[in-house]
Structure formats: structure tokens, C-alpha cells
Write a protein that holds these residues in place. Structure first.
Motif, PDB file in Angstrom:
ATOM      1  N   ALA A   1       4.687  -1.871   2.150  1.00 58.60           N
ATOM      2  CA  ALA A   1       3.696  -1.489   2.035  1.00 58.60           C
ATOM      3  C   ALA A   1       2.184  -1.597   1.553  1.00 58.60           C
ATOM      4  O   ALA A   1       0.689  -1.000   1.868  1.00 58.60           O
TER       5      ALA A   1
ATOM      6  N   GLY B   1      -1.712  -2.422   1.897  1.00 59.84           N
ATOM      7  CA  GLY B   1      -2.964  -1.577   2.268  1.00 59.84           C
ATOM      8  C   GLY B   1      -4.194  -1.634   1.879  1.00 59.84           C
ATOM      9  O   GLY B   1      -5.105  -1.893   2.506  1.00 59.84           O
ATOM     10  N   PRO B   2      -4.296  -2.314   0.556  1.00 55.79           N
ATOM     11  CA  PRO B   2      -5.438  -3.127  -0.312  1.00 55.79           C
ATOM     12  C   PRO B   2      -6.286  -4.472   1.098  1.00 55.79           C
ATOM     13  O   PRO B   2      -7.766  -4.620   1.464  1.00 55.79           O
TER      14      PRO B   2
ATOM     15  N   PRO C   1      -7.310  -2.068   5.096  1.00 59.06           N
ATOM     16  CA  PRO C   1      -7.452  -0.760   4.449  1.00 59.06           C
ATOM     17  C   PRO C   1      -7.399   0.198   5.760  1.00 59.06           C
ATOM     18  O   PRO C   1      -6.801   1.287   5.612  1.00 59.06           O
TER      19      PRO C   1
ATOM     20  N   ALA D   1      -3.446   1.117   6.540  1.00 59.26           N
ATOM     21  CA  ALA D   1      -3.068   0.576   5.072  1.00 59.26           C
ATOM     22  C   ALA D   1      -2.207   2.351   5.758  1.00 59.26           C
ATOM     23  O   ALA D   1      -0.872   2.334   5.330  1.00 59.26           O
ATOM     24  N   ASP D   2      -2.358   2.870   6.675  1.00 60.12           N
ATOM     25  CA  ASP D   2      -1.885   4.683   6.817  1.00 60.12           C
ATOM     26  C   ASP D   2      -0.959   3.570   7.503  1.00 60.12           C
ATOM     27  O   ASP D   2       0.729   4.086   7.533  1.00 60.12           O
TER      28      ASP D   2
ATOM     29  N   ASP E   1       2.009   1.857   6.324  1.00 59.04           N
ATOM     30  CA  ASP E   1       3.459   3.123   5.524  1.00 59.04           C
ATOM     31  C   ASP E   1       3.699   4.083   6.563  1.00 59.04           C
ATOM     32  O   ASP E   1       4.734   4.080   5.998  1.00 59.04           O
TER      33      ASP E   1
ATOM     34  N   THR F   1      -2.966  -7.053  -5.902  1.00 61.33           N
ATOM     35  CA  THR F   1      -1.910  -7.072  -5.493  1.00 61.33           C
ATOM     36  C   THR F   1      -0.557  -7.932  -6.424  1.00 61.33           C
ATOM     37  O   THR F   1      -0.823  -8.406  -7.006  1.00 61.33           O
TER      38      THR F   1
END
Length: 89
Positions: A30, A34-35, A38, A41-42, A45, A89
Motif C-alpha cells: 500500500a 500510494g504515490p 494518490p 492512497a487512503d 491503505d 517507490t
């Protein structure tokens, strides 16, 4: 639910966005994803946390959580990644 998160990780590896997926923790995947995504990303996660809760802590995989993970997988699969990740990453 577990397979839904595994599909997220597998898809990221197949798209050559996240490396070293085998053996990586759900949270590590995760964090690397995310990058590239974006705006998701939440959600990625949260899906990783749900995976850990069910897989390792014995939490129940309720329908709402499972649907959220599957929806996240579909969103990531159909979204073009950022041209450049926000962080390496």
C-alpha cells in the motif's frame, strides 16, 4: 476479501508499479502504491489494514469491508497511474 487485496497487489506488480510483491506486507505494498495512485492512497491503505485484520488478527470479513476492498481493486485497476510517483517507490 483477502483475494481482493491480493488482486490489488498482483495488479500493481503486473503493471510494474510495485516491485517485490511476493513476501511484502500488505502495508508495504500500500505504501508503494500510494504515490502512483494518490487519489486512491487512503483506500488502498484501508484495504491493506483490512487484509491484515482479517488475515492475521482473526477479524471477520463482513460484506461492507469485502465490497470496499473489491471496489478499491476495480478503481486501481481502471485508473491510469501518475506519470511520476509522488515519492520514489
Amino acid at each position: 476479501m483477502l483475494d481482493g487485496y491480493r488482486a490489488i497487489a498482483r495488479g500493481l506488480a503486473e503493471r510494474d508499479l510495485v516491485h517485490e510483491v511476493p513476501g511484502a506486507t500488505a502495508r508495504a505494498v500500500a505504501g508503494r502504491a500510494g504515490p502512483w495512485f494518490p487519489e486512491h492512497a487512503d483506500r488502498i491503505d484501508r484495504a491493506a489494514r483490512s487484509f491484515d485484520d482479517v488475515r492475521y488478527l482473526g477479524a471477520a470479513a463482513d460484506e461492507t469491508t469485502a465490497r470496499s476492498v473489491l471496489d478499491t481493486e476495480a478503481s486501481v485497476r481502471t485508473t491510469r497511474p501518475a506519470t511520476e510517483p509522488a515519492v520514489p517507490t
